[in-house]
Design an enzyme around this catalytic site. Structure first.
Site, PDB file in Angstrom:
ATOM      1  N   ASN A   1       3.274  19.534  22.743  1.00  0.00           N
ATOM      2  CA  ASN A   1       4.063  18.596  23.544  1.00  0.00           C
ATOM      3  C   ASN A   1       5.419  19.186  23.891  1.00  0.00           C
ATOM      4  O   ASN A   1       6.031  19.892  23.092  1.00  0.00           O
ATOM      5  CB  ASN A   1       4.198  17.225  22.864  1.00  0.00           C
ATOM      6  CG  ASN A   1       4.790  17.262  21.487  1.00  0.00           C
ATOM      7  OD1 ASN A   1       4.634  18.245  20.761  1.00  0.00           O
ATOM      8  ND2 ASN A   1       5.476  16.213  21.088  1.00  0.00           N
TER       9      ASN A   1
ATOM     10  N   GLU B   1      -1.929  17.440  24.850  1.00  0.00           N
ATOM     11  CA  GLU B   1      -3.273  17.486  25.452  1.00  0.00           C
ATOM     12  C   GLU B   1      -3.190  17.846  26.928  1.00  0.00           C
ATOM     13  O   GLU B   1      -3.983  18.632  27.442  1.00  0.00           O
ATOM     14  CB  GLU B   1      -3.979  16.118  25.311  1.00  0.00           C
ATOM     15  CG  GLU B   1      -4.302  15.719  23.891  1.00  0.00           C
ATOM     16  CD  GLU B   1      -3.194  14.929  23.216  1.00  0.00           C
ATOM     17  OE1 GLU B   1      -2.000  15.164  23.532  1.00  0.00           O
ATOM     18  OE2 GLU B   1      -3.512  14.079  22.370  1.00  0.00           O
TER      19      GLU B   1
HETATM   20  N1  THU Z   1       2.183  13.009  21.904  1.00  0.00           N
HETATM   21  C1  THU Z   1       1.277  14.009  22.195  1.00  0.00           C
HETATM   22  O1  THU Z   1       1.657  15.119  22.578  1.00  0.00           O
HETATM   23  N2  THU Z   1      -0.042  13.747  22.024  1.00  0.00           N
HETATM   24  C2  THU Z   1      -0.546  12.593  21.498  1.00  0.00           C
HETATM   25  O2  THU Z   1      -1.754  12.481  21.343  1.00  0.00           O
HETATM   26  C3  THU Z   1       0.361  11.503  21.129  1.00  0.00           C
HETATM   27  C4  THU Z   1       1.794  11.684  21.475  1.00  0.00           C
HETATM   28  C5  THU Z   1       3.617  13.320  22.034  1.00  0.00           C
HETATM   29  C6  THU Z   1       4.364  12.679  23.148  1.00  0.00           C
HETATM   30  C7  THU Z   1       5.785  12.724  22.616  1.00  0.00           C
HETATM   31  O3  THU Z   1       6.331  14.011  22.881  1.00  0.00           O
HETATM   32  C8  THU Z   1       5.608  12.587  21.110  1.00  0.00           C
HETATM   33  O4  THU Z   1       4.267  12.944  20.833  1.00  0.00           O
HETATM   34  C9  THU Z   1       5.891  11.202  20.575  1.00  0.00           C
HETATM   35  O5  THU Z   1       5.217  10.256  21.287  1.00  0.00           O
END
Ligand code: THU
Length: 176
Positions: A62, A75
């Site tokens: 992320n 993802e």
């Molecule tokens: N996030 C993801 O990258 N994937 C997930 O499946 C759930 C949430 C990230 C988005 C944000 O940067 C952080 O986790 C908190 O929500």
């Protein structure tokens, strides 16, 4: 009137040790990819790894931004890497893991709504299911045979079918 039901089929493993060698390796790669996350705002670091049909491995993590909505989930970062580096190559399996100083990472997390929509379109576009392995740094692991199950009654490119010709956006996508 009749009632329809929807069943979500997934496997639950007590720990990563119970997984097949291939799934365990993919989960380990996702756990490693957590280190590539840029999450100074949420402190929630997510890593994703995928095995492509051509045998390549790719990772995602992320990437957040001071303007919060600009951030991208792990993802969808991975799907963008897959689509731009290996266009037309199906994703066979994908694992998602996470780590945070604020919450314990001893249980699986599941993709958010935006990611579910994007994952589903990837499966439909390449006509191949993506096996999904969800686990934290330890604890239970969930394995799903595909990602589309996570988004029942969804809106897809079929809903944008051109009335006169019956042509679908998906057919157009294939032509490119
Ligand atoms: N996030 C993801 O990258 N994937 C997930 O499946 C759930 C949430 C990230 C988005 C944000 O940067 C952080 O986790 C908190 O929500």
């Amino acid at each position: 009137m009749k009632k329809e039901t929807f069943a979500l089929v997934y496997e639950v493993y007590d720990s990563a040790e119970e997984l097949s060698k291939e799934d365990a390796l993919l989960l380990r790669k996702a756990q490693d990819a957590v280190r590539l996350s840029y999450a100074p705002y949420s402190h929630f670091h997510v890593g994703t790894a995928a095995l492509l049909q051509n045998g390549e491995w790719i990772e995602g993590s992320n990437q957040e931004n001071a303007s919060f909505p600009v951030g991208i989930c792990s993802e969808r970062v991975l799907l963008s890497v897959a689509s731009s580096r290996y266009p037309g190559v199906p994703i066979v399996a994908m694992a998602v893991s996470y780590k945070s100083d604020l919450v314990s990472s001893n249980h699986p997390i599941s993709p958010c709504g935006l990611c579910r929509q994007t994952l589903q379109e990837y499966e439909l576009r390449l006509q191949h299911p993506i096996r999904l392995i969800l686990g934290g740094m330890d604890g239970k692991v969930w394995v799903l045979p595909n990602t589309s199950q996570l988004l029942p009654l969804s809106f897809t490119s079929d809903d944008l079918e051109i009335k006169e010709t019956g042509e679908s956006i998906r057919q157009n996508q294939k032509r490119v």
